[in-house]
Design an enzyme around this catalytic site. Structure first.
Site, PDB file in Angstrom:
ATOM      1  N   GLY A 254       0.831  -1.209   0.000  1.00  0.00           N
ATOM      2  CA  GLY A 254       0.000   0.000   0.000  1.00  0.00           C
ATOM      3  C   GLY A 254       0.867   1.262   0.000  1.00  0.00           C
TER       4      GLY A 254
ATOM      5  N   GLU B  34      11.194   0.260  -6.552  1.00  0.00           N
ATOM      6  CA  GLU B  34       9.722   0.398  -6.471  1.00  0.00           C
ATOM      7  C   GLU B  34       9.034  -0.542  -7.462  1.00  0.00           C
ATOM      8  OE1 GLU B  34       7.913   1.988  -4.462  1.00  0.00           O
ATOM      9  OE2 GLU B  34       9.116   3.599  -3.591  1.00  0.00           O
TER      10      GLU B  34
HETATM   11  P1  TGC Z   1       0.002 -10.817  -3.802  1.00  0.00           P
HETATM   12  O1  TGC Z   1      -0.455 -12.195  -3.514  1.00  0.00           O
HETATM   13  O2  TGC Z   1      -0.314 -10.196  -5.135  1.00  0.00           O
HETATM   14  O3  TGC Z   1      -0.517  -9.822  -2.687  1.00  0.00           O
HETATM   15  C1  TGC Z   1      -0.324 -10.099  -1.300  1.00  0.00           C
HETATM   16  C2  TGC Z   1      -1.388  -9.365  -0.534  1.00  0.00           C
HETATM   17  O4  TGC Z   1      -1.228  -7.953  -0.719  1.00  0.00           O
HETATM   18  C3  TGC Z   1      -2.411  -7.390  -1.324  1.00  0.00           C
HETATM   19  N1  TGC Z   1      -1.945  -6.366  -2.250  1.00  0.00           N
HETATM   20  C4  TGC Z   1      -2.025  -5.068  -1.980  1.00  0.00           C
HETATM   21  N2  TGC Z   1      -2.560  -4.391  -0.954  1.00  0.00           N
HETATM   22  C5  TGC Z   1      -2.474  -3.051  -0.964  1.00  0.00           C
HETATM   23  N3  TGC Z   1      -1.887  -2.387  -1.959  1.00  0.00           N
HETATM   24  C6  TGC Z   1      -1.327  -3.026  -3.013  1.00  0.00           C
HETATM   25  N4  TGC Z   1      -0.712  -2.359  -3.960  1.00  0.00           N
HETATM   26  C7  TGC Z   1      -1.392  -4.424  -3.061  1.00  0.00           C
HETATM   27  N5  TGC Z   1      -0.951  -5.381  -3.927  1.00  0.00           N
HETATM   28  C8  TGC Z   1      -1.303  -6.557  -3.402  1.00  0.00           C
HETATM   29  C9  TGC Z   1      -3.084  -8.557  -1.989  1.00  0.00           C
HETATM   30  O5  TGC Z   1      -4.446  -8.327  -2.164  1.00  0.00           O
HETATM   31  C10 TGC Z   1      -2.796  -9.670  -1.015  1.00  0.00           C
HETATM   32  O6  TGC Z   1      -3.659  -9.514   0.084  1.00  0.00           O
HETATM   33  P2  TGC Z   1      -4.227 -10.802   0.875  1.00  0.00           P
HETATM   34  O7  TGC Z   1      -5.111 -10.211   1.915  1.00  0.00           O
HETATM   35  O8  TGC Z   1      -4.924 -11.623  -0.169  1.00  0.00           O
HETATM   36  O9  TGC Z   1      -3.020 -11.492   1.431  1.00  0.00           O
HETATM   37  O10 TGC Z   1       1.571 -10.753  -3.551  1.00  0.00           O
HETATM   38  P3  TGC Z   1       2.754 -11.471  -4.297  1.00  0.00           P
HETATM   39  O11 TGC Z   1       3.619 -12.099  -3.264  1.00  0.00           O
HETATM   40  O12 TGC Z   1       2.234 -12.331  -5.424  1.00  0.00           O
HETATM   41  O13 TGC Z   1       3.576 -10.239  -4.902  1.00  0.00           O
HETATM   42  C11 TGC Z   1       3.051  -9.431  -5.854  1.00  0.00           C
HETATM   43  C12 TGC Z   1       4.127  -8.470  -6.394  1.00  0.00           C
HETATM   44  C13 TGC Z   1       5.222  -9.227  -7.120  1.00  0.00           C
HETATM   45  C14 TGC Z   1       3.404  -7.566  -7.369  1.00  0.00           C
HETATM   46  C15 TGC Z   1       4.725  -7.655  -5.245  1.00  0.00           C
HETATM   47  O14 TGC Z   1       5.443  -8.458  -4.396  1.00  0.00           O
HETATM   48  C16 TGC Z   1       5.617  -6.546  -5.743  1.00  0.00           C
HETATM   49  O15 TGC Z   1       5.121  -5.449  -6.029  1.00  0.00           O
HETATM   50  N6  TGC Z   1       6.976  -6.744  -5.825  1.00  0.00           N
HETATM   51  C17 TGC Z   1       7.907  -5.681  -6.129  1.00  0.00           C
HETATM   52  C18 TGC Z   1       8.647  -5.297  -4.857  1.00  0.00           C
HETATM   53  C19 TGC Z   1       8.894  -3.839  -4.773  1.00  0.00           C
HETATM   54  O16 TGC Z   1       8.340  -3.010  -5.479  1.00  0.00           O
HETATM   55  N7  TGC Z   1       9.772  -3.455  -3.854  1.00  0.00           N
HETATM   56  C20 TGC Z   1      10.027  -2.068  -3.623  1.00  0.00           C
HETATM   57  C21 TGC Z   1      10.840  -1.887  -2.373  1.00  0.00           C
HETATM   58  S1  TGC Z   1      10.825  -0.235  -1.767  1.00  0.00           S
HETATM   59  C22 TGC Z   1      11.761   0.617  -2.865  1.00  0.00           C
HETATM   60  O17 TGC Z   1      12.194   0.162  -3.879  1.00  0.00           O
HETATM   61  C23 TGC Z   1      12.001   2.023  -2.510  1.00  0.00           C
HETATM   62  S2  TGC Z   1      12.963   2.915  -3.627  1.00  0.00           S
HETATM   63  C24 TGC Z   1      12.383   4.430  -3.150  1.00  0.00           C
HETATM   64  C25 TGC Z   1      13.131   5.542  -3.618  1.00  0.00           C
HETATM   65  O18 TGC Z   1      14.342   5.672  -3.343  1.00  0.00           O
HETATM   66  O19 TGC Z   1      12.456   6.411  -4.255  1.00  0.00           O
HETATM   67  P1  FAD Z   2      15.456  -9.206  -8.397  1.00  0.00           P
HETATM   68  O1  FAD Z   2      14.153  -9.325  -7.717  1.00  0.00           O
HETATM   69  O2  FAD Z   2      16.500 -10.225  -8.085  1.00  0.00           O
HETATM   70  O3  FAD Z   2      15.210  -9.174  -9.961  1.00  0.00           O
HETATM   71  C1  FAD Z   2      16.266  -9.399 -10.911  1.00  0.00           C
HETATM   72  C2  FAD Z   2      15.609  -9.443 -12.299  1.00  0.00           C
HETATM   73  O4  FAD Z   2      14.697 -10.547 -12.359  1.00  0.00           O
HETATM   74  C3  FAD Z   2      14.791  -8.189 -12.609  1.00  0.00           C
HETATM   75  O5  FAD Z   2      14.947  -7.852 -13.964  1.00  0.00           O
HETATM   76  C4  FAD Z   2      13.344  -8.637 -12.365  1.00  0.00           C
HETATM   77  O6  FAD Z   2      12.410  -7.904 -13.131  1.00  0.00           O
HETATM   78  C5  FAD Z   2      13.422 -10.086 -12.779  1.00  0.00           C
HETATM   79  N1  FAD Z   2      12.372 -10.916 -12.162  1.00  0.00           N
HETATM   80  C6  FAD Z   2      12.165 -11.131 -10.834  1.00  0.00           C
HETATM   81  N2  FAD Z   2      11.091 -11.921 -10.647  1.00  0.00           N
HETATM   82  C7  FAD Z   2      10.590 -12.201 -11.883  1.00  0.00           C
HETATM   83  C8  FAD Z   2       9.473 -12.957 -12.354  1.00  0.00           C
HETATM   84  N3  FAD Z   2       8.625 -13.568 -11.524  1.00  0.00           N
HETATM   85  N4  FAD Z   2       9.284 -13.025 -13.689  1.00  0.00           N
HETATM   86  C9  FAD Z   2      10.122 -12.388 -14.556  1.00  0.00           C
HETATM   87  N5  FAD Z   2      11.182 -11.671 -14.166  1.00  0.00           N
HETATM   88  C10 FAD Z   2      11.410 -11.572 -12.854  1.00  0.00           C
HETATM   89  N6  FAD Z   2      14.176  -1.282  -1.346  1.00  0.00           N
HETATM   90  C11 FAD Z   2      13.610  -0.929  -0.150  1.00  0.00           C
HETATM   91  O7  FAD Z   2      12.975  -1.744   0.516  1.00  0.00           O
HETATM   92  N7  FAD Z   2      13.744   0.346   0.332  1.00  0.00           N
HETATM   93  C12 FAD Z   2      14.444   1.296  -0.337  1.00  0.00           C
HETATM   94  O8  FAD Z   2      14.528   2.439   0.126  1.00  0.00           O
HETATM   95  C13 FAD Z   2      15.061   0.955  -1.578  1.00  0.00           C
HETATM   96  N8  FAD Z   2      15.841   1.860  -2.233  1.00  0.00           N
HETATM   97  C14 FAD Z   2      16.547   1.459  -3.343  1.00  0.00           C
HETATM   98  C15 FAD Z   2      17.494   2.319  -3.901  1.00  0.00           C
HETATM   99  C16 FAD Z   2      18.264   1.898  -4.996  1.00  0.00           C
HETATM  100  C17 FAD Z   2      19.311   2.818  -5.553  1.00  0.00           C
HETATM  101  C18 FAD Z   2      18.051   0.625  -5.558  1.00  0.00           C
HETATM  102  C19 FAD Z   2      18.841   0.163  -6.758  1.00  0.00           C
HETATM  103  C20 FAD Z   2      17.127  -0.233  -5.005  1.00  0.00           C
HETATM  104  C21 FAD Z   2      16.382   0.167  -3.883  1.00  0.00           C
HETATM  105  N9  FAD Z   2      15.495  -0.725  -3.245  1.00  0.00           N
HETATM  106  C22 FAD Z   2      14.895  -0.372  -2.055  1.00  0.00           C
HETATM  107  C23 FAD Z   2      15.385  -2.108  -3.705  1.00  0.00           C
HETATM  108  C24 FAD Z   2      14.530  -2.275  -4.956  1.00  0.00           C
HETATM  109  O9  FAD Z   2      13.175  -2.147  -4.658  1.00  0.00           O
HETATM  110  C25 FAD Z   2      14.865  -3.644  -5.562  1.00  0.00           C
HETATM  111  O10 FAD Z   2      16.150  -3.531  -6.129  1.00  0.00           O
HETATM  112  C26 FAD Z   2      13.854  -4.081  -6.589  1.00  0.00           C
HETATM  113  O11 FAD Z   2      12.600  -4.341  -5.994  1.00  0.00           O
HETATM  114  C27 FAD Z   2      14.318  -5.335  -7.352  1.00  0.00           C
HETATM  115  O12 FAD Z   2      14.800  -6.311  -6.488  1.00  0.00           O
HETATM  116  P2  FAD Z   2      16.240  -7.001  -6.769  1.00  0.00           P
HETATM  117  O13 FAD Z   2      17.229  -5.902  -6.982  1.00  0.00           O
HETATM  118  O14 FAD Z   2      16.489  -7.957  -5.688  1.00  0.00           O
HETATM  119  O15 FAD Z   2      16.076  -7.735  -8.148  1.00  0.00           O
END
Ligand code: TGC
Ligand code: FAD
Length: 392
Positions: A245, A371
């Site tokens: 969220g 993200e």
């Molecule tokens: P999935 O089974 O789809 O969902 C699990 C539960 O979560 C609910 N849900 C949500 N609820 C609120 N908002 C959303 N956007 C939601 N999306 C899903 C869903 O309904 C379910 O609920 P429940 O009650 O049924 O359990 O989960 P999944 O394990 O299959 O994963 C889905 C996936 C791959 C899309 C998700 O894991 C994902 O988005 N992965 C990407 C990870 C990611 O974006 N990491 C970011 C880390 S933070 C970061 O990068 C900060 S950088 C910031 C900066 O410097 O600007």
């Molecule tokens: P992986 O998940 O290992 O993915 C590697 C490759 O595999 C990608 O191309 C991906 O698309 C692909 N892949 C993965 N799964 C699948 C699938 N099912 N099917 C097909 N392809 C797939 N995280 C935080 O929590 N907080 C932060 O503040 C934050 N800040 C960040 C700042 C920077 C500069 C960077 C680089 C990252 C940051 N992140 C943060 C982490 C970021 O969210 C992750 O890097 C991102 O979610 C991807 O995870 P990973 O790097 O482990 O790549």
């Protein structure tokens, strides 16, 4: 670096769709970036340092909690104002926008939305003013795209929780005063905990050697038997949906922010194309360079329309996760493509720090990954339109 002569493209007269408040907020952020970010950011990026002196300015333009209600210190603005602030900040640098995104959407938002009243009162006003800085720990060394597999955990020890594990790639970690950390309890349920700097066993080593987001500090969060007071658990929501969220809000901001980086690259290339003479005429008078520039402004205009409509839906509480994914994915790719094309318009000068393009390009390589990666967002759209989840 050259003086900042930025002029924003508005090919479809989108300013006419903005309210006076939107324009005031946008213009204040734009002026601040010109005055306080543009002159210094290249040096900080080259030295791989976060410019801490800009924290006060970010707070003043309302970049910390733009949509958090004023009673908690936020700016109480709507989602389009939030987007416009992110656009202007990322026009300066994606790393600076990262600092603001994390503080607003990944630290203040979960405390506001999932915290209790005591937590809101304790942390939000200080986060809004920049007195406290925060970070968000979801990603782990072995769990990036798949955060549900996280191993960081906490155990109930009666009068406190004991937290163990590690988070990687955490923006703001090296200087953050608090961290919103996602960890599993004994039942494997994900909860958010507020961890404060100074708690024994909590450390935040910095991640070096980045070629991207060099003006943003990135680090690890290490938890070695950290005693976390029970009142630091966010009680309002648990499960993976809680951190996801928060990501909805941050990804929405990035959809706008990427437009800012693209606008800066386009504006720089347009100006250069009119001034740079080759074969006795400006390179902007050649068809090949015009093709690049015309396609850039077309793509920026489409991205602006996407972000604006998404902002309207968000204001009405109707924006879906999949719609946000589409905008984040499209707009970041658009910005990255424009940075690459704009770099070519500048020829050799494009690779230098005299112009902002190469820095934007390198930054956007992180933005397209964090993200949710480009491919993950495509799979979110795929699952939404087909009903089949292709992740697992
Ligand atoms: P999935 O089974 O789809 O969902 C699990 C539960 O979560 C609910 N849900 C949500 N609820 C609120 N908002 C959303 N956007 C939601 N999306 C899903 C869903 O309904 C379910 O609920 P429940 O009650 O049924 O359990 O989960 P999944 O394990 O299959 O994963 C889905 C996936 C791959 C899309 C998700 O894991 C994902 O988005 N992965 C990407 C990870 C990611 O974006 N990491 C970011 C880390 S933070 C970061 O990068 C900060 S950088 C910031 C900066 O410097 O600007
Ligand atoms: P992986 O998940 O290992 O993915 C590697 C490759 O595999 C990608 O191309 C991906 O698309 C692909 N892949 C993965 N799964 C699948 C699938 N099912 N099917 C097909 N392809 C797939 N995280 C935080 O929590 N907080 C932060 O503040 C934050 N800040 C960040 C700042 C920077 C500069 C960077 C680089 C990252 C940051 N992140 C943060 C982490 C970021 O969210 C992750 O890097 C991102 O979610 C991807 O995870 P990973 O790097 O482990 O790549």
């Amino acid at each position: 670096m050259k003086p900042d002569l930025f002029e924003a493209p508005d090919y479809y007269l989108l300013d006419e769709l903005l309210t006076e408040e939107h324009k005031l907020v946008r213009d204040a952020a734009r002026s601040w970036v010109k005055r306080d970010v543009s002159p210094i950011i290249e040096g900080y990026a080259q030295r791989a340092e976060f410019p801490r002196q800009i924290i006060g300015g970010l707070a003043e333009i309302g970049a910390f909690g733009p949509y958090i209600p004023a009673e908690y210190g936020g700016a109480g603005l709507d989602q389009i104002s939030y987007g416009l602030i992110m656009q202007e900040i990322e026009r300066g640098d994606s790393g600076v926008r990262s600092t603001a995104s994390v503080q607003s959407s990944l630290v203040m938002y979960p405390i506001y939305a999932y915290g209790d009243e005591a937590q809101r009162k304790k942390y939000l006003p200080k986060l809004a003013s920049g007195e406290l800085m925060g970070c968000f720990g979801l990603t782990e060394p072995d769990h990036g795209s798949n955060p549900s597999g996280m191993v960081t955990n906490f155990r109930d020890k009666g009068d406190h929780f004991l937290l163990n594990g590690a988070k990687l790639w955490i923006s703001n970690a090296p200087f953050a005063d608090i961290a919103v950390v996602w960890a599993k309890n004994e039942e494997g349920r994900i909860h958010g905990l507020i961890v404060e700097r100074g708690m024994e066993g909590f450390s935040t080593p910095e991640t070096h050697n980045k070629w991207s987001l060099r003006a943003s500090a990135t680090g690890e969060l290490i938890f070695d038997n950290v005693k976390v007071p029970k009142e630091n658990l966010l009680p309002g929501k648990s499960g993976l949906g809680a951190p996801l969220g928060c990501l909805d809000s941050a990804r929405y901001g990035i959809a706008w922010g990427a437009i800012g980086a693209a606008m800066d690259c386009y504006d720089t290339a347009l100006r250069y194309s009119k001034e740079r003479i080759q074969f006795d005429k400006p390179i902007g008078a050649t068809q090949l360079q015009q093709k690049k520039l015309a396609e850039m402004v077309t793509e920026i205009t489409k991205a602006q329309l996407l972000a604006f409509r998404l902002g309207q839906l968000k204001n009405e509480g109707r924006a879906t996760t999949a719609q946000i994914s589409m905008a984040k994915r499209n707009n970041v790719e658009m910005a990255l493509n424009i940075a690459r094309e704009a770099r070519q318009v500048l020829g050799g000068m494009g690779i230098t720090g005299e112009y902002p393009i190469m820095r934007h390009m390198m930054n956007l390589e992180s933005v397209v990954t964090y993200e949710g990666t480009h491919d993950i967002h495509l799979l979110i759209t795929g699952a939404d339109i087909t009903g089949f989840n292709a992740f697992k």
